[in-house]
Design a protein around this motif. Structure first.
Motif, mmCIF file in Angstrom:
data_model
loop_
_atom_site.group_PDB
_atom_site.id
_atom_site.type_symbol
_atom_site.label_atom_id
_atom_site.label_comp_id
_atom_site.label_asym_id
_atom_site.label_seq_id
_atom_site.Cartn_x
_atom_site.Cartn_y
_atom_site.Cartn_z
ATOM 1 N N THR A 35 0.828 -1.205 0.000
ATOM 2 C CA THR A 35 0.000 0.000 0.000
ATOM 3 C C THR A 35 0.865 1.258 0.000
ATOM 4 O OG1 THR A 35 -1.738 -1.172 1.206
ATOM 5 C CG2 THR A 35 -1.838 1.224 1.214
ATOM 6 N N GLU A 36 1.969 1.200 0.741
ATOM 7 C CA GLU A 36 2.877 2.347 0.794
ATOM 8 C C GLU A 36 3.480 2.641 -0.578
ATOM 9 O OE1 GLU A 36 7.021 3.596 3.057
ATOM 10 O OE2 GLU A 36 5.731 2.053 3.912
ATOM 11 N N VAL A 37 3.855 1.583 -1.293
ATOM 12 C CA VAL A 37 4.396 1.755 -2.648
ATOM 13 C C VAL A 37 3.358 2.403 -3.556
ATOM 14 C CG1 VAL A 37 5.105 0.510 -4.734
ATOM 15 C CG2 VAL A 37 6.106 -0.085 -2.522
ATOM 16 N N GLN A 38 2.128 1.914 -3.489
ATOM 17 C CA GLN A 38 1.065 2.467 -4.332
ATOM 18 C C GLN A 38 0.800 3.937 -4.002
ATOM 19 O OE1 GLN A 38 -0.405 0.577 -6.901
ATOM 20 N NE2 GLN A 38 1.323 -0.704 -6.293
ATOM 21 N N ASN A 39 0.753 4.274 -2.731
ATOM 22 C CA ASN A 39 0.494 5.658 -2.327
ATOM 23 C C ASN A 39 1.610 6.595 -2.777
ATOM 24 O OD1 ASN A 39 -1.899 4.940 -1.093
ATOM 25 N ND2 ASN A 39 -1.024 4.776 0.954
ATOM 26 N N LEU A 40 2.855 6.135 -2.637
ATOM 27 C CA LEU A 40 3.988 6.970 -3.035
ATOM 28 C C LEU A 40 4.032 7.161 -4.548
ATOM 29 C CD1 LEU A 40 6.722 5.654 -0.593
ATOM 30 C CD2 LEU A 40 5.781 7.964 -0.669
ATOM 31 N N GLU A 41 3.667 6.131 -5.296
ATOM 32 C CA GLU A 41 3.625 6.281 -6.751
ATOM 33 C C GLU A 41 2.561 7.289 -7.165
ATOM 34 O OE1 GLU A 41 3.314 2.569 -8.775
ATOM 35 O OE2 GLU A 41 5.429 2.074 -8.471
#
Length: 205
Positions: A35-41
């Motif tokens: 989820t963190e990767v998706q939010n940062l992208e």
């Protein structure tokens, strides 16, 4: 992000009369990392496609994108590390007892208790660096990752990311700011003054 168990899951469990399922901390860590990767992208995409504010120019846009890109790379590495980790226990115990610990750890035991308070650990990092007025979030995380034990929640020090550290320090009033460091870098950083306030001590020197 929807947490587990959420309202609908709880209602379903009640209506069906089934036993509530116990969340596996390792599975939660994987989900949080993804989820963190998706939010940062998404944040990076928004920053790239949003016209810069008047007066900031291209340099301001590049600086903002650089900080987000560093956070995204850090989060991506953490997700890759979790996905590539070897696990034990699955073939030896029932589903309710799965712990998901790595093979080099004692199987099916709870994570070790914290060996140092997080604020004290941060203070030690500042001291090792000569007590600068601020330390970059990335540098602080790199130093804390070398510690054994649990930093907070279900995260070990070795599992920390910049986003996780920010979540753990937020209740103490500590937040990152864009600060020019002694070496000339301008990075998202934690101020020593804020750390001292969180520790309840004053900088009398």
């Amino acid at each position: 992000m929807t947490t587990f168990p959420n309202f609908l899951d709880t209602v379903t469990t009640t209506l069906l009369g089934t036993k509530p399922l116990k969340e596996n901390p390792r599975h939660r860590a994987l989900l949080d990392a993804y989820t963190e990767v998706q939010n940062l992208e998404q944040r990076l995409l928004t920053a790239i496609t949003t016209p810069p504010e008047p007066g900031t120019g291209v340099s301001g846009l590049m600086e903002a994108c650089t900080d987000l890109l560093i956070e995204r790379l850090d989060a991506g590495y953490e997700l890759s590390r979790l996905l590539s980790a070897d696990y034990c226990c699955a073939a030896d115990v029932s589903e309710d007892d799965l712990c998901g610990l790595e093979q080099d750890e004692k199987c099916c035991q709870a994570p070790a208790e914290p060996t140092a308070d997080l604020l004290d650990a941060c203070s030690n990092v500042f001291a090792e660096l000569g007590d600068p007025h601020a330390v970059a979030s990335a540098d602080l995380v790199d130093a804390l990752r070398r510690l054994p034990g649990v930093a907070g929640n279900h995260w070990r020090y070795s599992d920390l990311t910049q986003a996780r550290l920010a979540e753990l320090l937020a209740p103490y009033g500590m937040q990152t700011r864009d600060i020019t460091l002694p070496d000339g870098r301008r990075r998202k950083s934690y101020r020593r003054e804020a750390l001292l306030v969180a520790l309840g001590v004053s900088d009398c020197c």
